[in-house]
Structure formats: structure tokens, C-alpha cells
Design an enzyme around this catalytic site. Sequence first.
Site, PDB file in Angstrom:
ATOM      1  N   ASP A   1       0.791  -1.240   0.000  1.00 13.16           N
ATOM      2  CA  ASP A   1       0.000   0.000   0.000  1.00 13.16           C
ATOM      3  C   ASP A   1       0.827   1.296   0.000  1.00 13.16           C
ATOM      4  O   ASP A   1       1.849   1.379   0.679  1.00 13.16           O
ATOM      5  CB  ASP A   1      -0.854   0.091   1.275  1.00 13.16           C
ATOM      6  CG  ASP A   1      -1.576  -1.183   1.604  1.00 13.16           C
ATOM      7  OD1 ASP A   1      -1.529  -2.131   0.806  1.00 13.16           O
ATOM      8  OD2 ASP A   1      -2.187  -1.232   2.677  1.00 13.16           O
TER       9      ASP A   1
ATOM     10  N   SER B   1      -0.325  -0.062   7.486  1.00  9.32           N
ATOM     11  CA  SER B   1      -0.663   1.153   6.732  1.00  9.32           C
ATOM     12  C   SER B   1      -1.222   2.283   7.587  1.00  9.32           C
ATOM     13  O   SER B   1      -1.768   2.062   8.667  1.00  9.32           O
ATOM     14  CB  SER B   1      -1.680   0.804   5.646  1.00  9.32           C
ATOM     15  OG  SER B   1      -1.027   0.100   4.643  1.00  9.32           O
TER      16      SER B   1
ATOM     17  N   ARG C   1      -7.671  -1.554  11.451  1.00  7.47           N
ATOM     18  CA  ARG C   1      -6.385  -0.976  11.006  1.00  7.47           C
ATOM     19  C   ARG C   1      -6.532   0.150   9.985  1.00  7.47           C
ATOM     20  O   ARG C   1      -7.616   0.486   9.563  1.00  7.47           O
ATOM     21  CB  ARG C   1      -5.473  -2.061  10.442  1.00  7.47           C
ATOM     22  CG  ARG C   1      -6.035  -2.862   9.300  1.00  7.47           C
ATOM     23  CD  ARG C   1      -4.996  -3.884   8.813  1.00  7.47           C
ATOM     24  NE  ARG C   1      -5.583  -4.830   7.899  1.00  7.47           N
ATOM     25  CZ  ARG C   1      -6.085  -6.004   8.268  1.00  7.47           C
ATOM     26  NH1 ARG C   1      -6.056  -6.384   9.524  1.00  7.47           N
ATOM     27  NH2 ARG C   1      -6.630  -6.812   7.368  1.00  7.47           N
TER      28      ARG C   1
ATOM     29  N   GLU D   1     -10.621  -2.640   4.345  1.00  8.25           N
ATOM     30  CA  GLU D   1      -9.260  -2.157   4.605  1.00  8.25           C
ATOM     31  C   GLU D   1      -9.100  -0.742   4.048  1.00  8.25           C
ATOM     32  O   GLU D   1      -9.864  -0.291   3.199  1.00  8.25           O
ATOM     33  CB  GLU D   1      -8.235  -3.084   3.930  1.00  8.25           C
ATOM     34  CG  GLU D   1      -8.236  -4.493   4.499  1.00  8.25           C
ATOM     35  CD  GLU D   1      -7.019  -5.321   4.071  1.00  8.25           C
ATOM     36  OE1 GLU D   1      -6.357  -5.893   4.936  1.00  8.25           O
ATOM     37  OE2 GLU D   1      -6.746  -5.386   2.859  1.00  8.25           O
TER      38      GLU D   1
HETATM   39  C1  FRU Z   1      -3.860  -3.741   2.618  1.00 11.54           C
HETATM   40  C2  FRU Z   1      -3.257  -4.165   3.955  1.00 11.54           C
HETATM   41  C3  FRU Z   1      -3.643  -3.216   5.061  1.00 11.54           C
HETATM   42  C4  FRU Z   1      -2.530  -3.428   6.050  1.00 11.54           C
HETATM   43  C5  FRU Z   1      -1.346  -3.602   5.144  1.00 11.54           C
HETATM   44  C6  FRU Z   1      -0.282  -4.520   5.669  1.00 11.54           C
HETATM   45  O1  FRU Z   1      -3.147  -4.229   1.550  1.00 11.54           O
HETATM   46  O2  FRU Z   1      -3.633  -5.497   4.271  1.00 11.54           O
HETATM   47  O3  FRU Z   1      -4.928  -3.441   5.593  1.00 11.54           O
HETATM   48  O4  FRU Z   1      -2.363  -2.348   6.911  1.00 11.54           O
HETATM   49  O5  FRU Z   1      -1.843  -4.114   3.918  1.00 11.54           O
HETATM   50  O6  FRU Z   1       0.824  -4.519   4.812  1.00 11.54           O
END
Ligand code: FRU
Length: 472
Positions: free
Chosen positions: A40, A100, A167, A221
Site C-alpha cells: 500500500d 498502513s 487498522r 481495509e
Molecule cells: C492492505 C493491507 C492493510 C494493512 C497492510 C499490511 O493491503 O492489508 O490493511 O495495513 O496491507 O501490509
Amino acid sequence: MNSLTKHLKKSIEIIEKNNINDDLWRLNFHLMPPVGWLNDPNGLCYFNGEYHVFFQYSPFDAKGALKFWGHYKSKDLINWEYLGVPLLPDQPFDCHGAYSGSSLVEDDKMYIYYTGNVKHTGENYDYINTGRGSNTILAISDGVNIINKKCLLTNNDYPKNLTCHVRDPKVFKENDVYYMVLGARTKEDKGVVLLYKSLDKINWTFLNTIETENTFGYMWECPDLFTLDNKTILMVSPQGLEEDGYKYQNIYQSGYFILNGDYKSCNYSLSSFTELDRGFDFYAPQTFLDNKNRRILIGWLGLPDIDPFYKNKTVENNWQHSLTIPRVLKIINDKLYQQPIEELKNLRKDKLIIENNKTYNVDSSFELIIENINNNIEIKLENDINILFKDNLFTLSFDTNDLGCGRSKRSVPLDFCNKLQIFVDHSSIEIFINDGEEVFSTRFYPKNRNIDLKISCNSDNILYPLDKYSIK
Ligand code: FRU
């Protein structure tokens, strides 16, 4: 700096000395991991006259492992400087990944909010309802280094009906009040967004959830909430949607709802969900406002968990994934349009007139604009990749597995296709249809730096003048 941080930084410097830049699939004008894995975009912001882009980074494993934040900055969104790895999973509250998050710029500082992922060991945890810590952390930065990290919220602070999956904080300010949205999965496996409020950036009060009436995926997410052209947009990346005709064909989706009413009370409704990109490789987009008041979106030009559907051959060369080109958002008729940032024009070099139905062998880093299309059109790359508008259906497809590595076909119905703007960058393609009404992003893996390109339109043999631009 504690000695764990020091050793991690040193190890990353050593592994980044591995030169992977002679790989023919390295991209020319996209942000990539120096080595290893990227996912991300994080902490996007305009700070003291420069653009900052952080990214989820696993330098030690091209298939993704422990997550750090890598950091690029730029004065013009074209020339980027890599600044290393400012955020490391080096504290008990983020020891299984600095996940993230976003940046809020204030008082000459970046207030970086992110998720500290913690996986407890020693018992039969499922890491959904038990065994996982999802801490909301504030890291303060001067734009280069992290000065201070503080854990603000732990799972005990979130509403009780949630699993451990909470998150990806996105923080913004409105009339002297700070708001934070977080993605979450409830115990009933429903994806929701949590909304928090703060007056001091440190103490956060839960306001309410933002959710659809009926379950729309089990987890949301990377939320983002912003106002554009007087509309409130809630962007999320839902997991667990069922394929529905041409929609939701990838493993996970990314898109938006238009939010009507007041999300700070429960007095709101969400429109239906619209996907942001219809290609094979797009996920977890985030936006920010720049000094020209543009709402700019950058996404991950990739997806998690694509194996066994398709693959990225760059893993063989010790790296995987990139970010998309930055896209400016506009709303037209209640729909988000994505337009490539105009700065990219500065990368145009030579012009080539492409004639209808002829094959050209071109360097695979170019921008192609085709305007005034009033008929069907077909573009072929390497006699394998088809970009086709026919019978009110726009389709991107691969004939064989050679270049697509398992990618097959994605389509979207369209009333018309008047303009195409296509960016090819050695192993990536981004197609903007009708000035960003629809976008398709994909990776592909050609055998050479030069590829065959053929454009065919109109059955009456009318020649269309097509401009091709090489990019430096
Ligand atoms: C989305 C995700 C987020 C998380 C991150 C971990 O791709 O799964 O929800 O914070 O990647 O790398």
C-alpha cells in the site's frame, strides 16, 4: 535509536545494495521497492514544498513479510528521491509490522498515524478473533526522521463487537477538530469503518461506525473519507465480495460510496459501491490534497493473495509490485473520474504517428492518446494483449499465459468510448477511458524492452492519426 532499530536499518542498507535495476521489467516512471516487496501507499502528503510518498515495504522478501515504511519524496511528482526506511517495526506495539496509515501535516511536522501489528505466540490463536494486536500509533516526523512514537489505541479501546482486525487509520482535520477513520471486521464478519474524533491529535473518542445496511464484504481495509465537489466520498478496500457479472472479479476490491447526510451522527446513507479500477492489479488506494488543492489518488499497482490466479514474474528477480501513477480525482455526474496528473506531460520525448492497422516495434515506455474514437477499436500489444471496445463493452484480455502469467479477461460495459489514454511502462499498463470514467491497471511480462504495437479501428479503412510519446 535502540540497537534493534540500528541493526534493522543496517541490514536494509546492505540488502538494498543488491542491484536489481538491470531487470528488464523495472519500471521507468513508477515508484517501486528498491528491492523486495511493496504494497500500500502510506502517509501521502504535501509537506514544506515537497510531495511525500511512503509505502508498505518488505525489503527482505519479494513475496512480502515483515512490513516497514519506505519513503520517497519529490518536488514535482516526477523526479523522486528515495529516503530510506523511517518507520520500523521495532517496538513491542508494532513488532509484527508497521502497517498502513496516513500523515497529517501541521506545525511544520508530519503526524503519522499507522497500525502496529502484533501477533501473539504460544496458543491456538486464529489471529482473527484472538491472538492479534492492532494498535493505533502516532509517529511524529520532521519529514525525514521519526522523532517519537506513541501507542494511542489498542484493541481494548475499540468497540466490543469487533474482531482483532482493526487498522489503517486515515486522519483529517475539519473546523479545528481531528477525525480518524479505521477499517474493521466485526465478529459477524461484516466490513465497517470506525469514526473517531480528537481535539488534540492524541486522545481519541469513538463516534460511530460507518457501514452499509447489508453486509458488503467481511473486512474493509484502507478507508479514506473526503469531500470533493461538495460530495462526501467514503473509499474502502473491501474483502469478501462475490463476483457479480463484470464486477468484483479480482480477489479483493477497491472503490467508493457517496455518503449522503452526516457521518458524524448516524444520520447518513451510502450509495451503491463503485469500483475504482477494472484491471487485474489495483488495491488499497489513498488520497491527499496538494498545494494546488488537487485531490490526488495513488494506489498499489498490485493485489495481495493473487496466487494461484496469476503471478508476477519479477519475484524471480527479487522484487515485486509498484504504485500507480498519481491520478487527480474529479466528480462528474456523481461518478469519480481519475485523470493522470498533468506533470507526466513533462516526460514526453519523441512523437510518432501510428497508422491504422500497422505493426510498430516500440520501446515499451510510452503514453498513447487516441481521441475522437467513434467506433470500435482494438489495440494489440505483443500480439497477445488485447485492448478492445466493441458492442458497448470495453475489454482487456490476454490470449496466452506468456505475458499475463495467468491474467485472463476483465471487462466493463460502456455507453461509448471516445478517448483512450494509455501508459505503458515496461511491465505495467494503465488505461484511462473517457478522461478517467473507467481505469484498467495491469502488469505484464514481455520478453524484451521493445514490444509490438498495433492499433486497428473502423472497418472502412479510415486512418486515424494517433500520437505516441516516448517517455524519458
Ligand atoms: C492492505 C493491507 C492493510 C494493512 C497492510 C499490511 O493491503 O492489508 O490493511 O495495513 O496491507 O501490509
